[in-house]
Structure formats: C-alpha cells, structure tokens
Write a protein that holds these residues in place. Structure first.
Motif, PDB file in Angstrom:
ATOM      1  N   TYR A  49       0.883  -1.043  -0.035  1.00 50.07           N
ATOM      2  CA  TYR A  49       0.019   0.159  -0.102  1.00 50.07           C
ATOM      3  C   TYR A  49       0.799   1.189   0.054  1.00 50.07           C
ATOM      4  CZ  TYR A  49      -3.471  -3.546   1.536  1.00 50.07           C
ATOM      5  OH  TYR A  49      -4.368  -4.627   1.557  1.00 50.07           O
ATOM      6  N   ASP A  94      -3.927   5.537   7.100  1.00 52.91           N
ATOM      7  CA  ASP A  94      -4.824   6.556   7.041  1.00 52.91           C
ATOM      8  C   ASP A  94      -4.891   6.726   8.883  1.00 52.91           C
ATOM      9  OD1 ASP A  94      -6.635   8.793   7.575  1.00 52.91           O
ATOM     10  OD2 ASP A  94      -7.706   7.962   5.969  1.00 52.91           O
ATOM     11  N   LYS A 119     -13.296  -1.340   1.063  1.00 48.69           N
ATOM     12  CA  LYS A 119     -13.410  -1.301  -0.380  1.00 48.69           C
ATOM     13  C   LYS A 119     -12.874   0.184  -0.779  1.00 48.69           C
ATOM     14  CE  LYS A 119     -17.017  -4.682  -1.633  1.00 48.69           C
ATOM     15  NZ  LYS A 119     -18.383  -4.439  -0.744  1.00 48.69           N
ATOM     16  N   VAL A 120     -13.417   1.191   0.001  1.00 46.49           N
ATOM     17  CA  VAL A 120     -12.699   2.494  -0.270  1.00 46.49           C
ATOM     18  C   VAL A 120     -11.317   2.808  -0.412  1.00 46.49           C
ATOM     19  CG1 VAL A 120     -13.094   4.829  -0.034  1.00 46.49           C
ATOM     20  CG2 VAL A 120     -15.267   3.544   0.181  1.00 46.49           C
ATOM     21  N   MET A 121     -10.923   2.066   0.758  1.00 50.18           N
ATOM     22  CA  MET A 121      -9.344   1.987   1.030  1.00 50.18           C
ATOM     23  C   MET A 121      -8.529   1.102  -0.047  1.00 50.18           C
ATOM     24  SD  MET A 121      -9.709   0.991   5.183  1.00 50.18           S
ATOM     25  CE  MET A 121      -7.955   0.633   5.600  1.00 50.18           C
ATOM     26  N   GLY A 122      -9.076   0.168  -0.669  1.00 53.06           N
ATOM     27  CA  GLY A 122      -8.870  -0.521  -1.824  1.00 53.06           C
ATOM     28  C   GLY A 122      -7.229  -0.797  -1.668  1.00 53.06           C
ATOM     29  N   LYS A 150      -4.805   1.127  -1.886  1.00 48.35           N
ATOM     30  CA  LYS A 150      -3.961   2.174  -1.631  1.00 48.35           C
ATOM     31  C   LYS A 150      -3.806   2.423  -0.304  1.00 48.35           C
ATOM     32  CE  LYS A 150      -3.864   4.653  -5.925  1.00 48.35           C
ATOM     33  NZ  LYS A 150      -4.793   3.314  -6.586  1.00 48.35           N
ATOM     34  N   THR A 182      -6.252  11.490   6.681  1.00 47.77           N
ATOM     35  CA  THR A 182      -7.095  12.189   5.502  1.00 47.77           C
ATOM     36  C   THR A 182      -8.021  13.332   6.301  1.00 47.77           C
ATOM     37  OG1 THR A 182      -8.963  10.669   5.717  1.00 47.77           O
ATOM     38  CG2 THR A 182      -7.092  10.291   3.950  1.00 47.77           C
ATOM     39  N   ASP A 193     -16.027   7.232  -1.585  1.00 46.93           N
ATOM     40  CA  ASP A 193     -15.472   7.444  -2.964  1.00 46.93           C
ATOM     41  C   ASP A 193     -14.057   7.583  -2.831  1.00 46.93           C
ATOM     42  OD1 ASP A 193     -16.042   8.518  -5.979  1.00 46.93           O
ATOM     43  OD2 ASP A 193     -14.484   9.377  -4.997  1.00 46.93           O
ATOM     44  N   GLN A 194     -13.266   6.600  -3.543  1.00 47.10           N
ATOM     45  CA  GLN A 194     -11.842   6.431  -3.102  1.00 47.10           C
ATOM     46  C   GLN A 194     -11.033   7.686  -3.777  1.00 47.10           C
ATOM     47  OE1 GLN A 194      -8.603   4.112  -5.026  1.00 47.10           O
ATOM     48  NE2 GLN A 194      -8.440   2.965  -3.382  1.00 47.10           N
ATOM     49  N   TYR A 230     -11.928  10.322  -1.093  1.00 45.96           N
ATOM     50  CA  TYR A 230     -11.304  10.083  -0.129  1.00 45.96           C
ATOM     51  C   TYR A 230      -9.651  10.236   0.009  1.00 45.96           C
ATOM     52  CZ  TYR A 230      -9.155   6.540   3.207  1.00 45.96           C
ATOM     53  OH  TYR A 230      -8.491   6.032   4.476  1.00 45.96           O
ATOM     54  N   LEU A 231      -9.111  10.210  -1.189  1.00 49.79           N
ATOM     55  CA  LEU A 231      -7.563  10.418  -1.089  1.00 49.79           C
ATOM     56  C   LEU A 231      -7.338  11.855  -1.386  1.00 49.79           C
ATOM     57  CD1 LEU A 231      -6.297   7.115  -2.523  1.00 49.79           C
ATOM     58  CD2 LEU A 231      -6.052   8.039  -0.271  1.00 49.79           C
TER      59      LEU A 231
END
Ligand code: ZN
Length: 366
Positions: A39, A43, A63-66, A68, A306, A313-314, A317-318
């Motif tokens: 990764y 966060d 899933k949003v973290m995915g 990344k 963050t 939503d990724q 989020y990032l």
C-alpha cells in the motif's frame, strides 16, 4: 486437414496457456492483503461516521481504502448534531455549521464501532485500529467510560479520540458547556490512557479563530502544559492545531521545532491530516520547503491522515493525500515512508500490544 487440426489444437493450447499465465502470474506476484508494503499509505485520522452518525460500514470502507490505504484508525464522531425543529424546522442539518442547535456526546458510537469491527474477518480486522470517542472530556467520569468500553469489548480498541477540547465553531455549541485544557477531568483521562497504553488523538486549536494582533496564544501554552503533565501518554496532536479559520500561530513551525527538540515532549506526535490543514503546509514553495525541512529533521514524529468523514468514494477520500504530493516529493525516502506508514505501524502496533496486555491483566482474568 490433419495439419490444420494440429495447428488449431496448438493455437488452443497456446490460448489456454496464455490465460493461465495471465491469471497465475499476478496472483503469485501479489503479496497477502496484510503485507503493508503493498500500500501507498496508512490513514491515521479518518471518521467512519458523520455528525448525524451515518456513514459506510467498515466493510464498505475497506473497499474505499482498496489497494491504496493499508491500515486506518476506526472511529466515528463523538458528537451528534441535534435536529431541533424549533431552530431549523423541517430542514434536517447534517453538519454543525448548518444550525444553531447544540451538539451532544453520543456514547453509543463506541458500541457501534466495536460491532462494526467485530463483524469483520480477522484478516479484515488487522487493517483497522479502533478508537474510543464517546465520552465528554469535561466529565471527571470520562476515564470510567473508557474503562467500561474496554471491559465490554475486550480485544477491540487501541486508543481514544479524535476528541476535541478547543475546536472552532464546535466547542461553544456542545450541550453542557465547553471543555478546558486545564480541567482535572482531562488529567484523569490522560493518566488512564498512559496506564493502559491507549494512543490519544487530541484536537485542540492552536489559537482562536480571529485573534487580535499580539494576543497571547493561551491555548498553545495550556496545551504544552497538559502534554508536559502526562509524559506516559502517547499523544497525537491532530492537524498540528490549525483549522478552517484558525491559522498557524505566528512562528508555528518554530514553536513545533522547539517542542520536537524538547525531550520532555518526546511522547507527542503530530498528524498532518485534513485538507484545511494541508492548505497551509502547501500554500507556497516556501511553506512546502519549511514543512518538509521540519519533517526531514524529525521523521519519527509526523503521521499522515485524511480526516475524511464517512468516505464512500476513493478519489474523494484520497484528496488530502493528493494535495500533499508536493510536500511528500520534498521528503527524504526514509521520512516519506515513516510519515505515510512507518510511524503509524510503530505507534499502533505498540498500542495493540499494550492494550491487549492490560485487558489480559485487568479484564479477562477477572
Ligand atoms: Zn478529525
């Protein structure tokens, strides 16, 4: 005929082999989900729920973290924005700036977070570090609430916070009155956090929103004294004390550098979370240079976060991570790795170890 059949069979074999390779090579090359080298970042400061206690489930957030974000703290918001019909009528506020109605401490958040965590598989749980937030830091009983949460949900929590003492536009709206950095209730909290090994994420603005010139920065002085009184607590000062309106106090980088150089404050860490904080650090090439210089000199003391609220939503989020790209580019490879992941792993792995040991001695054997 025979020849063409042979060719077709060979072509088919080649196709099958190609598909098999396409599937097996990436799978074999992929490290396990809990290998953090996969990764870009962890966060250290994110809110699963918003000011009306809504947000994605922990599994949806994964899933949003995915691919990344490897690990993240898991907490909601301790404060609930009341919908007062007498104030906004049928308009249902979801944010504290949308109404004059008060905010109140919503202790159920801790049970909600614990149940979210417990709904995950052990592999999924390894990516989260749950935090207790549902207490009023102006209440002498706050430490007792934290003990009760640990006792009710052993094996879950590793820290307290983000909780706020001085926060622009928020503190003044809290039902029951604002908290104070000089309150003995806060001393009880930090004593207990130090005893258990809980990481504490504290939000307290470095200044008031609109100070007069040369006004005494009493908040930063009281904060320093609080930190000095509690050398056994591991404290992360959220957003280095800046906010939407609260600007860095004069010579803030100098003040932080003196704090970093003070061995009596070696238990204090700084998170650079929130796009509202990032805007000061990446404002100009000079601020980037000064900020990066400070982090390069003290690479063990800063964490990325963050500060997103209820992310779904990724890309959104990032956002804060992307804003920091020019700052990360100026860090040494060592400092960059520590701010993005290494410091998080060191602090939260130690908290996991210590809190589980405290639970073993104080909860599970009782
Ligand atoms: Zn926050």
């Amino acid at each position: 005929m025979i020849r063409s059949e042979k060719t077709r069979a060979l072509a088919m074999l080649a196709a099958v082999l190609a598909i098999a390779l396409a599937w097996s090579v990436p799978l074999a090359a992929q490290a396990p989900l809990n290998d953090w080298s996969r990764y870009a970042v962890h966060d250290g400061h994110v809110h699963l729920t918003n000011y009306i206690q809504e947000g994605p489930t922990a599994r949806e957030f994964l899933k949003v973290m995915g691919d990344k974000v490897g690990r993240a703290t898991l907490f909601g918001l301790p404060l609930q924005q009341m919908w007062s019909h007498g104030n906004t009528g049928d308009y249902a506020p979801t944010y504290y700036l949308q109404t004059d109605a008060p905010l109140y401490y919503y202790s159920f958040t801790d049970a909600y977070i614990a149940m979210q965590y417990k709904s995950l598989t052990p592999e999924e749980q390894a990516r989260f570090d749950p935090m207790i937030t549902g207490f009023n830091p102006a209440d002498m009983y706050a430490a007792d609430h934290i003990r009760r949460v640990l006792t009710t949900f052993p094996g879950v929590f590793v820290g307290i916070g983000e909780f706020s003492i001085h926060k622009e536009f928020v503190s003044a709206k809290i039902a029951g009155g604002p908290a104070s950095l000089t309150d003995p209730a806060l001393d009880r909290l930090f004593d207990f956090a130090g005893e258990v090994g809980l990481v504490a994420i504290l939000h307290s603005d470095a200044d008031v929103p609109f100070p007069k010139p040369n006004q005494e920065p009493w908040q930063i002085l009281q904060l320093r004294d609080l930190f000095l009184r509690h050398p056994k607590a591991t404290v992360i000062w959220a957003h280095i004390g800046v906010g939407r309106v609260v600007r860095p106090v004069q010579d803030q980088i100098g003040i932080i550098e003196r704090a970093l150089n003070n061995p009596a404050l070696s238990h204090v860490y700084f998170d650079i979370s929130w796009d509202e904080a990032a805007k000061y650090l990446v404002a100009t090439p000079e601020t980037i240079q000064r900020g990066a210089g400070l982090i390069n000199r003290f690479p063990d003391r800063f964490l990325f976060g963050t500060d997103e609220v209820a992310p779904t939503d990724q890309a959104k989020y990032l956002k804060t991570y992307d804003i920091y790209a020019p700052l990360f580019a100026k860090l040494t490879p060592e400092a960059s790795e520590k701010v993005r992941k290494g410091n998080y792993e060191r602090l939260f792995d130690e908290a996991r170890r210590r809190v589980r040991a405290w639970e073993k001695a104080n909860v599970l054997n009782k």
